[in-house]
Design a protein around this motif. Structure first.
Motif, short mmCIF file in Angstrom:
data_model
loop_
_atom_site.label_atom_id
_atom_site.label_comp_id
_atom_site.label_asym_id
_atom_site.label_seq_id
_atom_site.Cartn_x
_atom_site.Cartn_y
_atom_site.Cartn_z
N GLY A 237 15.48 -11.29 51.37
CA GLY A 237 15.97 -10.04 50.83
C GLY A 237 17.16 -9.56 51.62
O GLY A 237 17.61 -10.23 52.55
N ARG B 54 19.83 -16.39 37.82
CA ARG B 54 19.56 -16.85 39.18
C ARG B 54 19.37 -18.36 39.23
O ARG B 54 19.73 -19.01 40.21
N THR C 59 13.43 -17.71 44.62
CA THR C 59 12.50 -16.58 44.56
C THR C 59 11.14 -17.09 45.01
O THR C 59 11.02 -18.19 45.57
N GLY C 60 10.10 -16.33 44.68
CA GLY C 60 8.75 -16.71 45.06
C GLY C 60 8.29 -18.03 44.48
O GLY C 60 7.37 -18.66 44.99
N LEU D 133 11.98 -3.62 43.46
CA LEU D 133 12.16 -4.31 44.72
C LEU D 133 11.48 -3.54 45.84
O LEU D 133 11.53 -2.31 45.90
N THR E 154 12.78 -6.21 49.80
CA THR E 154 11.98 -7.44 49.72
C THR E 154 11.82 -7.82 48.26
O THR E 154 12.15 -7.06 47.36
N THR E 155 11.26 -8.99 48.03
CA THR E 155 10.94 -9.38 46.66
C THR E 155 9.86 -8.45 46.11
O THR E 155 9.04 -7.91 46.85
N THR E 156 9.87 -8.27 44.79
CA THR E 156 8.93 -7.35 44.15
C THR E 156 7.48 -7.73 44.45
O THR E 156 6.68 -6.89 44.88
N ASN F 97 6.15 -9.57 46.72
CA ASN F 97 5.72 -9.76 48.11
C ASN F 97 5.87 -8.50 48.96
O ASN F 97 5.69 -8.55 50.17
N ASP G 8 9.60 -14.72 53.10
CA ASP G 8 10.24 -13.81 52.13
C ASP G 8 11.73 -13.73 52.45
O ASP G 8 12.16 -14.00 53.58
#
Length: 996
Positions: free
Chosen positions: A712, A853, A860-861, A666, A726-728, A730, A710
């Motif tokens: 998080g 999830r 997510t992305g 992350l 943050t997301t991995t 992004n 994004d």
């Protein structure tokens, strides 16, 4: 045309016979031949068919600029198309075939395209096939009917489907001076720089150093130029600070003096040594670069100029001097400059019969007259070639020509010839310099574009700079080498060159306007009339001209066609050529094998990132997958398990007891400073200045245009100290986003940002027994509900290592994220595993993480894909009405609040079959008629909690479609089946499990 091999001369080895096949027939050549020279020596002059009209074409040049003689080579069980025969070194057993013809090269049925020539002019794709068809298939565009046949007829070689078994390599190199081109100028530059104590790399695309010196017929310091170049190359190769790379083409010039090169290590060998690569890709970083890339001869445009037997004069000279091949029994020369006279003299000396020299100029230099006498002909001045005849050249037509007005007059005179050597002047090879910086500059003396002013650390030498004589090349090469050397080397005496003082400045004649099809770009079948048509239809910008006509595209990149094409457009516009401009040359300079670009790398120019716990995962049998730049476990499969079986087992174990997943990847950003809270309020859509110390909050960011960017959590560790996650995938983009606004938009804010992703190792522990497990291993802090409530943070220790724990959940279960220093990552992970053993702890990978999830309905992305808004994802509850934030000014635009936008829903498979990511959702249709899309599936899985296939989707109308039925339509996977549209909260929508 009847070419023949001379009995002496050249750089080939006549004592070593080499057998090869072309179109299934066996021929012989000599060691040192190219495929092109060997074919010419065997009298083979028809070698291919043209791109669009399928006209017969022959060998036109002798180097990398070859537009016609493109062949397919078979080697190692693989077919490789579109290789210039002029660049293929002959080896025993070489197997090649011609392209773009059926049923044979001599009799190609698609040559009938020439009868429809007026239909196939510039832009015919755009104009002809866009209208709707009438009749039984009304409504279908004409292109849809014709596409199959057009694509079969157009194009060049056919690519193979077999796996390439050979190996490719990559190398990184650093040097003080990189010299490109090992002609006389490059050799002198390399020597001067090396003697100045610099580390030098000298790259030459040909098999041997020397460039034009190998075939010029000149003498340097009293010895043949080729011998002088060989001695120089050997001397340089023996120096400790010089690396000589032959068969190496530098194809790209990038920022920071970073250049890309391709070394052809094994293409010239019948069998590569064991372990040797076929190609080696070089990434070279140089302090200084010397561009000594030479010049390309260009043609004169006239009717019939593409007939087999027509070639550039410099190529004819090279075949005679380097390969010992006279490319015809009756050779005529057509020129607007003196350099072609040297070719005529060389052909005569090799035993050829030069029957005419046709020159558009009314007067020529004394040196040119002397060479004409050596060739045994009296030049026909003030004349031009206005046509050719024969499937293979048998005669040319000549007419009086006024170079000042461009007018033809008098009778047309036929001249029998089976080879016509043409020279329209020389254009410096400025491709790499153009890649490196500005637009080139026009030189009226040479009637050519010269390199631009440097924007990087390079200097030029030789013909690249417009110095077209060997003596000038040697001088500019030495000076360039001295300029590139940080230490002054001695200005050694230049070698003496014995050569006539030729006037290589061409007369400004680029086209002979006469009746017939005259080609500007032979590779792409672009005619002079195509250029004028582009002018009439308004495509007068050079960039528009290139794309509308395809002039200078594909592997050619304008090497022979650029200047003539621009001259014709300039004439049509009534402007000088420099006012029309020139296109920018782009990499690659010449084709580059995909294998070399991908060599020894899964991701080109990107590092492989491993978490601190990576080795533990691999040792426990995890199957790894790439997520962004990171390698993460996909599953921890038991023997015999499929991926689906493994992730179902792992996800079910989390719901039943406790599971652990590596979340070190992350993105983590430290946000510190007196204005940190204010900064986060502006960045996020929701409030963070009200967040208490020791608590975390879920946040959403928008782009300036109101689109979701994004999400998080951000943790408040102190009054002015925040940790943002943050997301991995992004993480880098978010960091750039924050830095931009802090540096450019709000420079007054007192905030400091630091990426700390690599400083922290992280593990997410989730499941009904997660708290009990942590209580068994965490010291110096309690983790009960009162001490560590939802979104609370505590500091403690695990197995003696300091840890920070936040209670938050991505799985929907009672869950915690445990962070420690990266150096303690594996130690803490193993301690957590040990504490979880009594509860049957299960490590789980990305597939199970995705399943959990999806069941919970978290985005997510895949859903925050650059097109969706907070409302599309039903995250509008996070849009603060108390403050402005990035994107708030534009998020309410009419198009972004339309009720018909695609919005987040859940889908359930009703036929028990998988759904397929990316598949469309339709209201009606079938596998044959796929229907009109109302949305698409973003993610799917088999849910162990629900015992069915489920997915998340973005569908028009969103919640309004809950409880309705539709179909999943997936043409790629041949899947069509019923689904029910439901809420995206499949499991525990109240959140009772994670708040327990």
């Amino acid at each position: 045309m009847s070419a023949r091999r001379t009995s002496t001369g050249g750089l080939i080895d006549r004592s070593r016979t080499v057998r090869f096949t072309f179109d299934g027939k066996t021929y012989t050549g000599c060691a040192g031949d190219t495929l092109a020279s060997a074919l010419l020596a065997n009298g083979i002059t028809l070698v291919g068919r043209s791109f669009k009209y399928h006209r017969p074409r022959g060998v036109y040049t002798a180097g990398v600029d070859e537009p016609n003689a493109l062949v397919t080579v078979f080697k190692d069980g693989v077919r490789e198309p579109n290789i210039p025969a002029t660049q293929i070194e002959l080896y025993e057993g070489l197997e090649a075939e011609s392209q773009n013809r059926f049923p044979s090269l001599d009799y190609d049925i698609s040559a009938l395209n020439q009868l429809a020539g007026p239909l196939f002019g510039a832009g015919f794709y755009y104009k002809t096939f866009m209208g709707p068809v009438v009749g039984p298939i009304k409504g279908t565009r004409f292109w849809m009917v014709c596409e199959h046949f057009i694509r079969r007829a157009a194009g060049l070689g056919r690519a193979g489907y077999d796996k390439d078994p050979v190996r490719y390599e990559r190398m990184n190199a650093f040097c003080d001076v990189l010299v490109l081109g090992a002609g006389p100028a490059g050799l002198m530059a390399a020597e001067a720089a090396a003697k100045g104590g610099r580390r030098v790399i000298l790259a030459e695309q040909e098999p041997r150093a020397g460039g034009a010196a190998n075939w010029s017929g000149e003498t340097i310091d009293g010895k043949p130029a080729a011998g002088w170049a060989k001695t120089m190359a050997e001397r340089l190769a023996a120096m400790d600070n010089v690396r000589l790379l032959t068969r190496t083409t530098v194809w790209g010039y990038y920022d920071g003096n970073n250049l890309a090169a391709l070394e052809r290590v094994g293409d010239h060998l019948a069998a590569r040594p064991p372990g040797a690569p076929r190609h080696r890709h070089w990434s070279i970083r140089a302090e200084k670069v010397v561009l000594a890339t030479g010049a390309f001869e260009r043609p004169i445009v006239f009717p019939g100029n593409d007939r087999p037997g027509v070639m550039l004069a410099g190529a004819a000279e090279r075949y005679a001097n380097q390969f010992g091949v006279v490319p015809g029994e009756k050779v005529a020369v057509f020129t607007n400059n003196d350099s072609a006279y040297r070719a005529a003299a060389a052909l005569k000396k090799a035993g050829g019969a030069v029957i005419a020299i046709i020159d558009v100029r009314p007067e020529i230099s004394a040196a040119a007259r002397g060479l004409a006498e050596e060739a045994g002909v009296v030049p026909l001045l003030g004349h031009a070639v206005v046509g050719t005849a024969g499937k293979r050249l048998t005669k040319i037509m000549v007419q009086r020509f006024d170079a000042a007005t461009g007018r033809l007059s008098g009778d047309v005179r036929p001249v029998e010839a089976d080879c016509l050597a043409v020279s329209g002047g020389w254009s410096p090879a400025i491709h790499l310099a153009s890649q490196a910086g500005r637009n080139p500059a026009w030189d009226g003396r040479l009637n050519a574009f010269l390199p631009p002013e440097p924007t990087q650390e390079w200097t030029g030498a030789g013909a690249f700079t417009g110095a077209m004589t060997t003596a000038e090349a040697l001088s500019t090469g030495r000076d360039a080498g001295l300029a590139a050397a940080s230490k002054k080397a001695s200005r050694a005496k230049l070698p003496e060159v014995a050569a006539p003082a030729l006037e290589v400045n061409p007369a400004p004649v680029f086209e002979i306007k006469a009746d017939g099809k005259a080609f500007v770009d032979l590779q792409n079948d672009v005619t002079a009339d195509d250029v004028r048509l582009a002018h009439r239809e308004g495509f007068v910008s050079v960039e528009h001209l290139k794309r509308y006509t395809t002039l200078g595209m594909a592997t050619d990149q304008g090497k022979t066609s650029n200047v003539p094409g621009l001259a014709i457009m300039a004439d049509a516009r009534g402007l000088p050529i420099p006012d029309v401009g020139t296109t920018r040359f782009r990499p690659p300079f010449s084709p580059v094998s995909i294998g070399s670009l991908a060599a020894e790398k899964h991701q080109h120019f990107k590092p492989d990132r491993l978490t601190p716990i990576h080795d533990w995962h691999v040792e426990r049998g995890a199957r790894m997958m790439e997520v962004g730049l990171w390698h993460r476990p996909m599953i921890y499969g038991d023997p015999g398990e499929t991926v689906e079986q493994a992730y179902i087992r792992e996800a079910a174990a989390v719901r039943a007891s406790v599971g652990i997943v590596d979340v070190s990847t992350l993105g983590k950003i430290a946000v510190k400073g007196p204005d940190a809270a204010e900064f986060l309020d502006r960045v996020y859509t929701n409030m963070f200045s009200t967040l208490a110390v020791g608590k975390a909050r879920y946040g959403l960011m928008l782009r300036e245009d109101g689109i979701a960017f994004d999400d998080g959590t951000t943790w408040r560790l102190g009054e002015h100290d925040f940790l943002m996650t943050t997301t991995t995938a992004n993480a880098g983009n978010v960091m750039q986003h924050l830095e931009y606004f802090l540096d450019v938009v709000w420079p007054d804010l007192r905030v400091h940002l630091t990426s700390v992703t690599d400083q922290w190792a992280g593990a997410a522990v989730g499941g009904p027994n997660a708290r009990k497990m942590l209580e068994a291993c965490v010291t110096r802090s309690k983790v009960d509900n009162e001490t560590l409530p939802f979104m609370g943070i505590v500091h403690g220790e695990i197995a003696g290592a300091p840890v920070m724990i936040c209670r938050l959940s991505f799985s929907g279960e009672l869950a915690y994220e445990v962070y420690c220093g990266a150096g303690h990552g594996t130690h803490v992970w193993e301690a957590l595993m040990e504490a979880g053993e009594p509860f049957g702890i299960t490590p789980y990978g990305m597939e199970a993480l995705g399943t959990l999830r999806i069941e919970k309905g978290h985005v997510t992305g895949a859903e925050i894909d650059g097109r969706t808004t907070a409302r599309d994802l039903y995250l509008d509850w996070m849009l603060s009405k108390k403050k402005p934030f990035i994107g708030s000014a534009l998020m309410d635009r009419e198009g972004l609040i339309d009720k018909n936008r695609i919005r987040l829903v859940g889908v359930v498979s009703l036929d028990g079959q998988p759904l397929g990511g990316g598949a469309h959702i339709v209201e009606k249709g079938s596998l044959e008629d796929l229907g009109e899309s109302i949305g698409h599936i973003t993610a799917f899985c088999y849910s162990p909690a629900l015992s069915k296939y489920i997915g998340l989707a973005l569908v028009k109308g969103g919640k309004a479609r809950h409880g309705t039925r539709a179909f999943v339509s997936d043409a790629l996977r041949k899947r069509f089946g019923p689904v029910e549209i439901v809420s995206h909260h499949f499991f525990d929508p109240e959140g009772s499990r994670m708040h327990g």
